[in-house]
Design an enzyme around this catalytic site. Structure first.
Site, PDB file in Angstrom:
ATOM      1  N   GLY A  53     -34.558  71.057 113.454  1.00 20.43           N
ATOM      2  CA  GLY A  53     -35.293  69.722 112.802  1.00 20.43           C
ATOM      3  C   GLY A  53     -35.759  69.686 110.982  1.00 20.43           C
ATOM      4  O   GLY A  53     -35.064  69.591 110.519  1.00 20.43           O
ATOM      5  N   GLU A  54     -36.561  70.849 111.622  1.00 12.82           N
ATOM      6  CA  GLU A  54     -36.698  70.550 109.632  1.00 12.82           C
ATOM      7  C   GLU A  54     -35.533  71.555 108.869  1.00 12.82           C
ATOM      8  O   GLU A  54     -35.252  70.990 107.765  1.00 12.82           O
ATOM      9  CB  GLU A  54     -38.126  71.913 109.940  1.00 12.82           C
TER      10      GLU A  54
END
Length: 418
Positions: free
Chosen positions: A60-61
């Site tokens: 996600g990052e």
């Protein structure tokens, strides 16, 4: 000094516990095997030339980093890019899309590992996405006087490092080259804590990434026919606690269409969902050209949800009755309203949406039912959609802003060095 010693002991115990867990846990086993002989692997894969090292704790990052990397690439930057992950699932599902030159697992944050890591990488600059703090590694970057940037940061007043004594986070933040925050509240909190001089408001890269996905063409004839002229609800990243609220509505409103994308797509969980649904669903992996009589499409594979929101009229975002809310922005990029459970306090965008009447928090099936019924009005839905897009648009282009700051600083450093 005492803190460093205690931390060194704690991080080694942490590593030992993961090693022990790897006997029975597949995730822990991947964590250990991915870091075996890490320094030799890193020496082999490190590309030649000036290097930007980006750390993203999970997939996600890294998705947040993609708009930054795209902007850097578009600028003609010759920096090589390597990305590290802490989570095994991050590297396992990682796709470079031509934006990076190498990837690796971040080693355990011991003092010895930190020193070796920075010596091997020898980066021109370091960029951490959000705020995963590994004190030994970050201090090694600072000690080498390597420019250190954080991007996509969200600060909250209740975060432990603002008040906990003798912690290393605040000193590291004060020594950062730039801290790039997502929203006005984060900047204000940084300023209160003496960080106004190296903090800048750039916006949220997640908005860029969600908009990029929205703008990418996606065709699916089955889903187009399945949802045609029907009020369609997308249940994204759904958990069992969410299901308990909306499953009764599947039975009650048979004219509605549902696309359910569970957070857990394991065979066991898919079987549980199929068993508990009030009707037999169509599985995403078994779609055919002919439209089924079923009013439920069950997404039993990963990587499609962000594209599927374009087929919906409203999105139920999962996690709000459990560990915490999942991604709302992927749905909002299409201008569709979102609703979710009460556990959303740590997500600034959810709070801002609710304050502006652009989302809905429900606690019961009846709450949810009443909200969905209101959204069936085409005029009201269109007005709300236009407001959502206007709100969304103000936070776009964060990736370009971050890339511009990185390049300005690095170009200035190069000129000074010459």
């Amino acid at each position: 000094m005492i803190y460093r010693l205690l931390y060194e002991i704690a991080i080694r115990i942490y590593g030992s516990l993961i090693l022990l867990a790897s006997i029975s846990s597949e995730k822990a086993k991947n964590w250990v095997s991915g870091r075996r002989n890490w320094s030799h692997r890193l020496r082999t894969l490190r590309p030649r030339g000036e290097l930007l090292w980006i750390h993203a704790s999970s997939l996600g990052e890294f998705e947040m980093a993609k708009p930054i990397l795209a902007a850097l690439k578009q600028s003609g930057s010759r920096l090589k890019v390597v990305v590290s992950f802490f989570s095994p699932s991050g590297l396992k599902h990682f796709e470079s899309d031509g934006l990076t030159d190498a990837s690796f697992y971040l080693p355990l944050d011991t003092a010895a590992n930190a020193k070796k890591l920075i010596e091997i990488l020898n980066p021109t600059a370091v960029l951490y996405i959000k705020y995963e703090f590994w004190p030994n590694i970050l201090q090694a970057v600072i000690d080498r006087k390597i420019p250190l940037f954080f991007a996509g940061v969200v600060f909250r007043r209740d975060q432990w490092f603002w008040t906990f004594p003798f912690n290393p986070v605040k000193p590291i933040l004060h020594q950062c080259t730039k801290i790039m925050v997502q929203n006005h509240q984060s900047y204000q909190i940084a300023a209160i804590n003496g960080l106004a001089y190296n903090t800048v408001l750039t916006g949220d890269m997640r908005f860029d990434r969600a908009w990029d996905i929205r703008s990418t063409p996606y065709e699916n004839e089955f889903i187009k026919k399945f949802t045609h002229d029907r009020f369609t609800i997308i249940a994204g990243s759904s958990w069992q606690a969410d299901e308990e609220k909306y499953f009764p509505l599947i039975e009650k409103y048979k004219q509605w269409r549902w696309i359910i994308a569970p957070h857990d797509i394991s065979m066991e969980n898919i079987k549980r969902i199929v068993k508990n649904l009030p009707c037999a669903p169509v599985l995403f992996t078994e779609m055919k050209n002919d439209v089924s009589d079923s009013n439920v499409l069950l997404v039993n594979t990963i990587g499609h949800l962000a594209k599927l929101y374009r087929f919906g009229k409203v999105a139920l975002i999962g996690g709000g009755f459990g560990s915490g809310l999942h991604n709302t922005l992927e749905a909002l990029a299409y201008g569709i309203p979102v609703c979710f459970g009460p556990k959303h306090k740590k997500f600034w965008e959810a709070s801002e949406l609710l304050e502006n009447g652009l989302a809905y928090c429900y606690r019961t099936t009846e709450n949810l039912e009443n909200y969905l019924l209101r959204l069936q009005s085409p005029i009201d839905a269109q007005i709300l959609s236009e407001k959502i897009i206007k709100w969304f648009y103000q936070y776009r282009n964060a990736g370009s802003k971050v890339a511009e700051i990185l390049l300005q600083y690095l170009n200035r450093t190069t000129t000074q060095g010459a």
